[in-house]
Design a protein around this motif. Structure first.
Motif, PDB file in Angstrom:
ATOM      1  N   ARG A 252     -26.798  83.314  26.884  1.00 54.61           N
ATOM      2  CA  ARG A 252     -27.058  82.620  28.147  1.00 54.61           C
ATOM      3  C   ARG A 252     -27.023  83.553  29.346  1.00 54.61           C
ATOM      4  O   ARG A 252     -27.044  83.103  30.482  1.00 54.61           O
ATOM      5  CB  ARG A 252     -26.050  81.489  28.335  1.00 54.61           C
ATOM      6  N   GLY A 253     -26.924  84.852  29.076  1.00 52.15           N
ATOM      7  CA  GLY A 253     -26.936  85.819  30.161  1.00 52.15           C
ATOM      8  C   GLY A 253     -25.581  86.072  30.784  1.00 52.15           C
ATOM      9  O   GLY A 253     -25.489  86.761  31.807  1.00 52.15           O
ATOM     10  N   VAL A 254     -24.509  85.525  30.202  1.00 51.73           N
ATOM     11  CA  VAL A 254     -23.162  85.749  30.729  1.00 51.73           C
ATOM     12  C   VAL A 254     -22.688  87.143  30.332  1.00 51.73           C
ATOM     13  O   VAL A 254     -22.824  87.558  29.175  1.00 51.73           O
ATOM     14  CB  VAL A 254     -22.175  84.691  30.194  1.00 51.73           C
ATOM     15  N   LEU A 255     -22.144  87.869  31.287  1.00 54.75           N
ATOM     16  CA  LEU A 255     -21.633  89.211  31.029  1.00 54.75           C
ATOM     17  C   LEU A 255     -20.359  89.106  30.189  1.00 54.75           C
ATOM     18  O   LEU A 255     -19.379  88.485  30.605  1.00 54.75           O
ATOM     19  CB  LEU A 255     -21.328  89.912  32.355  1.00 54.75           C
ATOM     20  N   VAL A 256     -20.362  89.718  28.995  1.00 50.75           N
ATOM     21  CA  VAL A 256     -19.201  89.633  28.104  1.00 50.75           C
ATOM     22  C   VAL A 256     -18.589  90.999  27.807  1.00 50.75           C
ATOM     23  O   VAL A 256     -17.530  91.085  27.185  1.00 50.75           O
ATOM     24  CB  VAL A 256     -19.550  88.922  26.780  1.00 50.75           C
ATOM     25  N   GLY A 257     -19.232  92.088  28.239  1.00 51.97           N
ATOM     26  CA  GLY A 257     -18.679  93.411  27.994  1.00 51.97           C
ATOM     27  C   GLY A 257     -19.659  94.492  28.403  1.00 51.97           C
ATOM     28  O   GLY A 257     -20.723  94.209  28.955  1.00 51.97           O
ATOM     29  N   ILE A 258     -19.278  95.733  28.134  1.00 53.55           N
ATOM     30  CA  ILE A 258     -20.191  96.862  28.326  1.00 53.55           C
ATOM     31  C   ILE A 258     -20.111  97.760  27.100  1.00 53.55           C
ATOM     32  O   ILE A 258     -19.130  97.722  26.349  1.00 53.55           O
ATOM     33  CB  ILE A 258     -19.867  97.681  29.598  1.00 53.55           C
ATOM     34  N   VAL A 259     -21.147  98.543  26.908  1.00 51.55           N
ATOM     35  CA  VAL A 259     -21.174  99.585  25.875  1.00 51.55           C
ATOM     36  C   VAL A 259     -21.286 100.922  26.588  1.00 51.55           C
ATOM     37  O   VAL A 259     -22.110 101.082  27.494  1.00 51.55           O
ATOM     38  CB  VAL A 259     -22.352  99.391  24.907  1.00 51.55           C
ATOM     39  N   THR A 260     -20.441 101.860  26.215  1.00 47.74           N
ATOM     40  CA  THR A 260     -20.419 103.160  26.883  1.00 47.74           C
ATOM     41  C   THR A 260     -21.146 104.218  26.062  1.00 47.74           C
ATOM     42  O   THR A 260     -21.425 104.025  24.872  1.00 47.74           O
ATOM     43  CB  THR A 260     -18.973 103.629  27.116  1.00 47.74           C
ATOM     44  N   VAL A 261     -21.413 105.338  26.702  1.00 49.20           N
ATOM     45  CA  VAL A 261     -22.113 106.422  26.023  1.00 49.20           C
ATOM     46  C   VAL A 261     -21.293 106.948  24.847  1.00 49.20           C
ATOM     47  O   VAL A 261     -21.854 107.370  23.828  1.00 49.20           O
ATOM     48  CB  VAL A 261     -22.457 107.546  27.029  1.00 49.20           C
ATOM     49  N   ASP A 262     -19.966 106.910  24.936  1.00 50.82           N
ATOM     50  CA  ASP A 262     -19.126 107.347  23.820  1.00 50.82           C
ATOM     51  C   ASP A 262     -19.335 106.466  22.595  1.00 50.82           C
ATOM     52  O   ASP A 262     -19.415 106.961  21.464  1.00 50.82           O
ATOM     53  CB  ASP A 262     -17.644 107.321  24.216  1.00 50.82           C
ATOM     54  N   ASP A 263     -19.408 105.146  22.821  1.00 47.39           N
ATOM     55  CA  ASP A 263     -19.648 104.219  21.714  1.00 47.39           C
ATOM     56  C   ASP A 263     -20.996 104.504  21.063  1.00 47.39           C
ATOM     57  O   ASP A 263     -21.130 104.507  19.833  1.00 47.39           O
ATOM     58  CB  ASP A 263     -19.637 102.767  22.212  1.00 47.39           C
ATOM     59  N   VAL A 264     -21.999 104.734  21.897  1.00 51.28           N
ATOM     60  CA  VAL A 264     -23.356 104.966  21.407  1.00 51.28           C
ATOM     61  C   VAL A 264     -23.438 106.284  20.635  1.00 51.28           C
ATOM     62  O   VAL A 264     -24.125 106.387  19.617  1.00 51.28           O
ATOM     63  CB  VAL A 264     -24.349 104.953  22.586  1.00 51.28           C
ATOM     64  N   GLN A 265     -22.730 107.290  21.111  1.00 51.32           N
ATOM     65  CA  GLN A 265     -22.733 108.580  20.402  1.00 51.32           C
ATOM     66  C   GLN A 265     -22.158 108.428  18.999  1.00 51.32           C
ATOM     67  O   GLN A 265     -22.653 109.045  18.047  1.00 51.32           O
ATOM     68  CB  GLN A 265     -21.933 109.610  21.198  1.00 51.32           C
ATOM     69  N   ASP A 266     -21.130 107.609  18.864  1.00 47.38           N
ATOM     70  CA  ASP A 266     -20.562 107.358  17.540  1.00 47.38           C
ATOM     71  C   ASP A 266     -21.588 106.725  16.619  1.00 47.38           C
ATOM     72  O   ASP A 266     -21.704 107.090  15.439  1.00 47.38           O
ATOM     73  CB  ASP A 266     -19.336 106.434  17.654  1.00 47.38           C
ATOM     74  N   VAL A 267     -22.345 105.750  17.143  1.00 41.74           N
ATOM     75  CA  VAL A 267     -23.372 105.081  16.335  1.00 41.74           C
ATOM     76  C   VAL A 267     -24.478 106.056  15.964  1.00 41.74           C
ATOM     77  O   VAL A 267     -24.918 106.118  14.821  1.00 41.74           O
ATOM     78  CB  VAL A 267     -23.959 103.874  17.100  1.00 41.74           C
ATOM     79  N   ALA A 268     -24.945 106.843  16.956  1.00 43.88           N
ATOM     80  CA  ALA A 268     -26.020 107.811  16.705  1.00 43.88           C
ATOM     81  C   ALA A 268     -25.592 108.845  15.665  1.00 43.88           C
ATOM     82  O   ALA A 268     -26.373 109.220  14.786  1.00 43.88           O
ATOM     83  CB  ALA A 268     -26.414 108.500  18.008  1.00 43.88           C
ATOM     84  N   GLN A 269     -24.345 109.284  15.764  1.00 41.95           N
ATOM     85  CA  GLN A 269     -23.834 110.268  14.808  1.00 41.95           C
ATOM     86  C   GLN A 269     -23.766 109.676  13.407  1.00 41.95           C
ATOM     87  O   GLN A 269     -24.114 110.330  12.419  1.00 41.95           O
ATOM     88  CB  GLN A 269     -22.448 110.745  15.241  1.00 41.95           C
TER      89      GLN A 269
END
Length: 266
Positions: A236-253
């Motif tokens: 519904r477009g409600v803000l529930v959190g953020i994803v940081t570059v550190d989190d994304v780097q873990d996924v990419a790795q």
């Protein structure tokens, strides 16, 4: 407890103990929220958490508002516990998809906020987001503002609440329902007039991730838009959190490692 709740409480308790979650949802739907709250308040915390988790999203939000503050805290703690997670994981995937709505945002945000970073990726299954989704990555440590505030009010709020945030370089503007309406750079605030309304700095052009989107979308978006963090919204477009570059780097790795292993297997 009123007579309606008294009559239903034994049936609800039995349905929870027998794991008949579809019948449980049907039994509780359409009953006044205040009565459902009374029933849950009478159950053991672990049973109340299961009963609450299988309510329809709108029903759950209303029921939660009727629970006393101490019962709300008890419920949040129990929903974040491993016992509730095991109930979800024991379900057939088709049943899980059919029965698990997103939790109301006020409950979702408090559960995520109560978990340690180490437990988040595992325990967030209770939120209803599938494995490998953005919702499993998100953190609640961000700053949100209201559009009607002045720049001075916004900066005061950042000083008050931003100490534990993952980032304050970007802050998020939400409406009365918590829906994300824009993001604003800290630099913009620092160079604006103190009495300038926050909405005058907004251009309504923001990039957001959906909580149920695959995690590789976060990897691609972070790279494409060169962001250190991206907001995460529910359906519904409600803000529930953020994803940081550190989190994304873990996924990419992890993805790169998997690709290398596949090549090795070939």
């Amino acid at each position: 407890m009123n007579p309606t709740a008294q009559l239903l409480e034994p049936e609800v308790r039995e349905l929870i103990r027998d794991g008949r979650y579809s019948e449980l949802r049907d039994a509780l739907h359409g009953i006044p929220s205040v009565d459902v709250a009374d029933i849950l308040a009478e159950l053991a915390p672990s049973e109340a958490a299961v009963g609450f988790r299988f309510l329809l999203r709108d029903d759950a939000g209303s029921v939660f508002s009727y629970l006393p503050a101490e019962k709300q805290e008890e419920l949040i703690a129990e929903l974040g516990a491993e016992g509730s997670l095991r109930v979800i994981e024991a379900m057939e995937p088709d049943d899980r998809v059919k029965l698990l709505d997103e939790l109301p945002p006020e409950v979702c945000q408090r559960i995520v906020g109560s978990l340690s970073p180490e437990k988040r990726r595992v325990t967030q299954a209770i939120l209803g987001y599938p494995p490998g989704s953005v919702g499993r990555l998100m953190t609640p440590d961000y700053v949100k503002l209201r559009p009607e505030w002045t720049v001075a009010q916004a900066l005061a709020h950042i000083r008050k609440t931003g100490r534990d945030a993952e980032t304050v370089n970007v802050v998020y503007v939400v409406d009365e329902q918590g829906r994300l309406i824009d993001d604003v750079r800290l630099r913009q605030l620092l160079f604006a007039e103190p009495d300038q309304p926050l909405e005058s700095l907004m251009n309504l052009q923001f990039v957001a991730l959906k909580a149920d989107a695959p995690q590789d979308e976060a990897v691609k978006a972070m790279s494409r838009y060169d962001r250190i963090a991206l907001p995460v919204t529910d359906s519904r477009g409600v803000l529930v959190g953020i994803v940081t570059v550190d989190d994304v780097q873990d996924v990419a790795q992890a993805e790169a490692t998997e690709q290398i292993q596949r090549l090795g297997g070939m």
